[in-house]
Design an enzyme around this catalytic site. Structure first.
Site, mmCIF file in Angstrom:
data_model
loop_
_atom_site.group_PDB
_atom_site.id
_atom_site.type_symbol
_atom_site.label_atom_id
_atom_site.label_comp_id
_atom_site.label_asym_id
_atom_site.label_seq_id
_atom_site.Cartn_x
_atom_site.Cartn_y
_atom_site.Cartn_z
ATOM 1 N N GLN A 140 -5.719 0.044 2.397
ATOM 2 C CA GLN A 140 -5.244 0.795 3.557
ATOM 3 C C GLN A 140 -5.247 2.274 3.165
ATOM 4 O OE1 GLN A 140 -1.065 0.717 4.176
ATOM 5 N NE2 GLN A 140 -1.171 1.082 6.382
ATOM 6 N N ARG B 234 9.709 7.354 -2.990
ATOM 7 C CA ARG B 234 11.093 7.449 -3.470
ATOM 8 C C ARG B 234 11.239 7.019 -4.932
ATOM 9 N NH1 ARG B 234 13.313 4.158 1.616
ATOM 10 N NH2 ARG B 234 11.107 3.553 1.648
ATOM 11 N N ARG C 207 1.293 -1.974 -61.320
ATOM 12 C CA ARG C 207 2.103 -0.758 -61.373
ATOM 13 C C ARG C 207 2.050 -0.258 -62.801
ATOM 14 N NH1 ARG C 207 6.718 -3.736 -63.593
ATOM 15 N NH2 ARG C 207 7.316 -5.379 -62.155
ATOM 16 N N LYS D 211 4.446 1.553 -6.735
ATOM 17 C CA LYS D 211 5.793 0.967 -6.735
ATOM 18 C C LYS D 211 5.802 -0.506 -7.123
ATOM 19 C CE LYS D 211 8.123 0.342 -2.733
ATOM 20 N NZ LYS D 211 9.040 0.680 -1.632
ATOM 21 N N TYR E 142 6.921 -8.237 1.978
ATOM 22 C CA TYR E 142 6.796 -6.904 1.408
ATOM 23 C C TYR E 142 6.756 -7.005 -0.115
ATOM 24 C CZ TYR E 142 7.560 -4.677 5.956
ATOM 25 O OH TYR E 142 7.428 -4.250 7.243
ATOM 26 N N ALA F 211 0.802 -1.224 0.000
ATOM 27 C CA ALA F 211 0.000 0.000 0.000
ATOM 28 C C ALA F 211 0.828 1.264 0.000
ATOM 29 C CB ALA F 211 -0.921 0.005 1.217
ATOM 30 N N GLU G 255 14.737 0.707 13.326
ATOM 31 C CA GLU G 255 14.756 1.330 12.003
ATOM 32 C C GLU G 255 15.992 2.212 11.892
ATOM 33 O OE1 GLU G 255 12.573 0.976 9.207
ATOM 34 O OE2 GLU G 255 12.451 -0.753 10.526
ATOM 35 N N SER H 278 9.621 -7.554 -54.509
ATOM 36 C CA SER H 278 10.130 -6.479 -53.648
ATOM 37 C C SER H 278 9.321 -5.205 -53.779
ATOM 38 C CB SER H 278 11.583 -6.167 -54.031
ATOM 39 O OG SER H 278 12.384 -7.272 -53.714
ATOM 40 N N THR I 3 3.816 0.157 8.072
ATOM 41 C CA THR I 3 3.755 -1.279 7.782
ATOM 42 C C THR I 3 2.972 -2.055 8.851
ATOM 43 O OG1 THR I 3 5.963 -1.438 8.772
ATOM 44 C CG2 THR I 3 5.856 -1.348 6.386
HETATM 45 C C1 UD1 Z 1 10.915 -1.633 5.676
HETATM 46 C C2 UD1 Z 1 11.219 -1.999 7.138
HETATM 47 C C3 UD1 Z 1 12.720 -2.109 7.342
HETATM 48 C C4 UD1 Z 1 13.232 -3.196 6.414
HETATM 49 C C5 UD1 Z 1 12.854 -2.879 4.957
HETATM 50 C C6 UD1 Z 1 13.155 -4.074 4.086
HETATM 51 C C7 UD1 Z 1 9.422 -1.061 8.518
HETATM 52 C C8 UD1 Z 1 9.009 0.022 9.430
HETATM 53 N N1 UD1 Z 1 10.653 -0.976 8.018
HETATM 54 O O1 UD1 Z 1 11.462 -0.362 5.413
HETATM 55 O O2 UD1 Z 1 13.005 -2.480 8.696
HETATM 56 O O3 UD1 Z 1 14.634 -3.320 6.571
HETATM 57 O O4 UD1 Z 1 11.443 -2.646 4.832
HETATM 58 O O5 UD1 Z 1 12.946 -3.788 2.730
HETATM 59 O O6 UD1 Z 1 8.646 -1.960 8.247
HETATM 60 N N2 UD1 Z 1 3.598 -0.439 3.032
HETATM 61 C C9 UD1 Z 1 2.237 -0.514 3.214
HETATM 62 N N3 UD1 Z 1 1.621 0.411 3.990
HETATM 63 C C10 UD1 Z 1 2.297 1.401 4.631
HETATM 64 C C11 UD1 Z 1 3.697 1.477 4.456
HETATM 65 C C12 UD1 Z 1 4.326 0.534 3.652
HETATM 66 O O7 UD1 Z 1 1.582 -1.404 2.669
HETATM 67 O O8 UD1 Z 1 1.665 2.195 5.312
HETATM 68 C C13 UD1 Z 1 4.255 -1.440 2.190
HETATM 69 C C14 UD1 Z 1 5.003 -0.821 1.012
HETATM 70 O O9 UD1 Z 1 4.158 -0.755 -0.113
HETATM 71 C C15 UD1 Z 1 6.170 -1.778 0.809
HETATM 72 C C16 UD1 Z 1 6.392 -2.373 2.183
HETATM 73 O O10 UD1 Z 1 5.224 -2.108 2.929
HETATM 74 O O11 UD1 Z 1 5.823 -2.825 -0.081
HETATM 75 C C17 UD1 Z 1 7.592 -1.744 2.886
HETATM 76 O O12 UD1 Z 1 7.433 -0.353 2.964
HETATM 77 P P1 UD1 Z 1 8.645 0.632 2.686
HETATM 78 O O13 UD1 Z 1 8.140 2.026 2.848
HETATM 79 O O14 UD1 Z 1 9.346 0.283 1.456
HETATM 80 O O15 UD1 Z 1 9.564 0.309 3.958
HETATM 81 P P2 UD1 Z 1 11.132 0.466 4.045
HETATM 82 O O16 UD1 Z 1 11.455 1.870 4.327
HETATM 83 O O17 UD1 Z 1 11.749 -0.175 2.903
HETATM 84 MG MG MG Z 2 11.031 -0.969 1.117
#
Ligand code: UD1
Ligand code: MG
Length: 451
Positions: free
Chosen positions: A74, A18, A430, A25, A108, A13, A162, A395, A80
């Protein structure tokens, strides 16, 4: 490799800020397939009881792609941990102790390189000695932004910190969390509901459940997995790095299955590219999704191929473009600067130079001369061209569809064919050549006088 007492929750979600993209993404493709589809393909052989994908608002494309997995939205994305809470809610009464689901696997959606065997190791480890939370762990070359695992002397994991919240000592920890864990279902809701937003990003961090579990005396352990499988994709540079890893994997796989890649690092494959044996691929060839190549085919340099089928011993390129719906039967030759779209070429047919064959069918043994164009589009509709077997298209001919050229027919070079050519006929469409004796010299003299 099959267990049905676990459910998978895939987080997808996050807005992926980035990436700086209009595309969610997890829809960014790697080797011709969206990242989220890689994750689903990885877990499918493990047969989860249910898969729930947590998506954001306006991610209908993701919901459609992941079907029949359940999707929950969400909105807003509060982290997360919040995403997992919403995912768990979709599992409702199916979680232990009341339901049949013993463990919840959280993955993820931005970790697309994970292999099935590796995910299975996590499940097997849990089967041997269940922990309330079993974490995947990795030692990436650059721990950068990953969450760090803080362990006690006896190997129990005390918490995940984190990067944004870590002290310099914690940042120096090389063992990181790649975004995959198993939670025992009977503790999942309690732990997730205890999360708060007291952290640098004011989000509900999933990672904080480790500290919460440890504080309740629940066991948290980790197993280390190969870092190159569990790296996350958060930026375009990381997407390119992941692409390089998956391409390397696919090239090795193709070569070990009997394909010669003359310069493997220059050939781009899709996850679903299928090769027969003894295929030779010259340098700089691109395979988009949906390509099947028959035994002994030769694909020469700088060809671009997507959603196409190449029969045995086909020869394609150099500089050929096979677009969706191109079907080359055995021994077909398609040469330089030839584009084929939605067209079938029968066995042994040849189109060797500078042609466009679209919405067509070409019979076996037919020769398409240099520069032949099928005019398939009138600006509004697409029309088909049908060419029989053993025909010869001279041709620089233009075949204005809809039109049919019969078996064994000849079309004279430079013809514009607008009506059907009967079998075995010779069609010349032609203007007739006119030779005016001496007029060339006269013309030259006149032009010189003017100059
Ligand atoms: C996260 C982890 C980090 C880990 C890294 C691995 C947390 C807080 N941090 O960081 O410890 O080392 O992944 O790749 O979990 N997402 C949602 N809803 C949200 C936020 C994120 O569904 O509200 C999903 C994103 O779409 C993504 C995944 O969760 O697929 C991870 O989110 P992202 O923001 O990429 O976390 P990182 O900063 O990479
Ligand atoms: Mg990530």
């Amino acid at each position: 490799m099959s267990r049905s007492d676990f459910a998978a929750i895939i987080l997808a979600a996050g807005s992926g800020t980035r990436m700086k993209s209009a595309l969610p993404k997890v829809m960014h493709p790697l080797a011709g397939r969206p990242m989220i589809a890689h994750v689903l393909a990885t877990i499918a052989p493990l047969k989860p009881a249910t898969t729930v994908v947590v998506i954001g608002p306006r991610m209908d494309s993701v919901a459609k792609l992941v079907e029949p997995a359940i999707t929950v939205v969400q909105d807003p994305p509060l982290g997360t941990g919040d995403a997992v809470r919403i995912g768990l809610a979709a599992l409702g009464g199916r979680l232990a102790p009341d339901g049949e689901i013993e463990n919840v696997l959280v993955l993820y959606g931005d970790t697309p390189l994970l292999r099935t065997e590796t995910t299975a190791r996590l499940l097997e480890e849990q089967e041997k000695a269940s922990a309330s939370v079993l974490l995947a762990a990795m030692r990436p070359a650059d721990p950068g932004p990953y969450g760090r695992l803080v362990a006690s002397g006896d190997g129990r994991i005390l918490r995940i910190v984190e990067a944004a919240d870590a002290s310099p000592e914690e940042l120096a920890v090389g063992i990181c969390w790649p975004g995959m864990l198993l939670i025992e279902a009977r503790h999942a809701s309690e732990l997730i509901n205890a999360l708060d937003r007291n952290n640098a990003q004011h989000e509900f961090y999933l990672t904080a459940i480790v500290g919460l579990a440890a504080a309740r005396g629940l066991e948290c352990r980790a197993i280390e997995l190969p870092a190159e499988e569990v790296v996350g994709v958060n930026t375009r540079a990381e997407l390119a790095a992941a692409e390089a890893l998956i391409q390397d994997r696919l090239r090795r796989q193709a070569m070990s299955n009997g394909v010669t890649l003359v310069a493997p690092e220059t050939v781009f494959l899709s996850v679903d590219t299928r090769f027969g044996r003894d295929v030779v691929v010259e340098p700089n060839v691109f395979f988009g999704p949906g390509v099947t190549v028959g035994d002994g085919a030769l694909i020469r340099s700088f060809s671009h191929i997507e959603r196409a089928v190449l029969g045995a011993q086909a020869v394609v390129g150099p500089f050929a473009r096979l677009r969706p719906g191109a079907v080359l039967e055995d021994n077909v030759h398609v040469g330089n600067f030839v584009e084929i779209k939605e067209a079938r070429l029968g066995a042994g047919a040849k189109a060797n130079h500078l042609s466009y064959i679209g919405d067509s069918s070409v019979g076996a043994g037919t020769n398409i001369g240099a520069g032949t164009i099928t005019c398939n589009y009138d600006g509004i509709n697409k029309w088909r061209t049908t060419i029989g077997e053993r025909a010869f298209i001279g041709s620089d001919s233009v075949l204005v569809a809809p039109v049919t050229v019969g078996d064994g027919a000849y079309v004279a070079a430079g013809s514009v064919i607008t009506s059907d050519v009967p079998a075995d006929a010779l069609s010349i469409a032609r203007s007739r050549q006119v030779d005016k004796a001496g007029r060339g010299a006269e013309l030259r003299a006149r032009l010189q006088r003017k100059g």
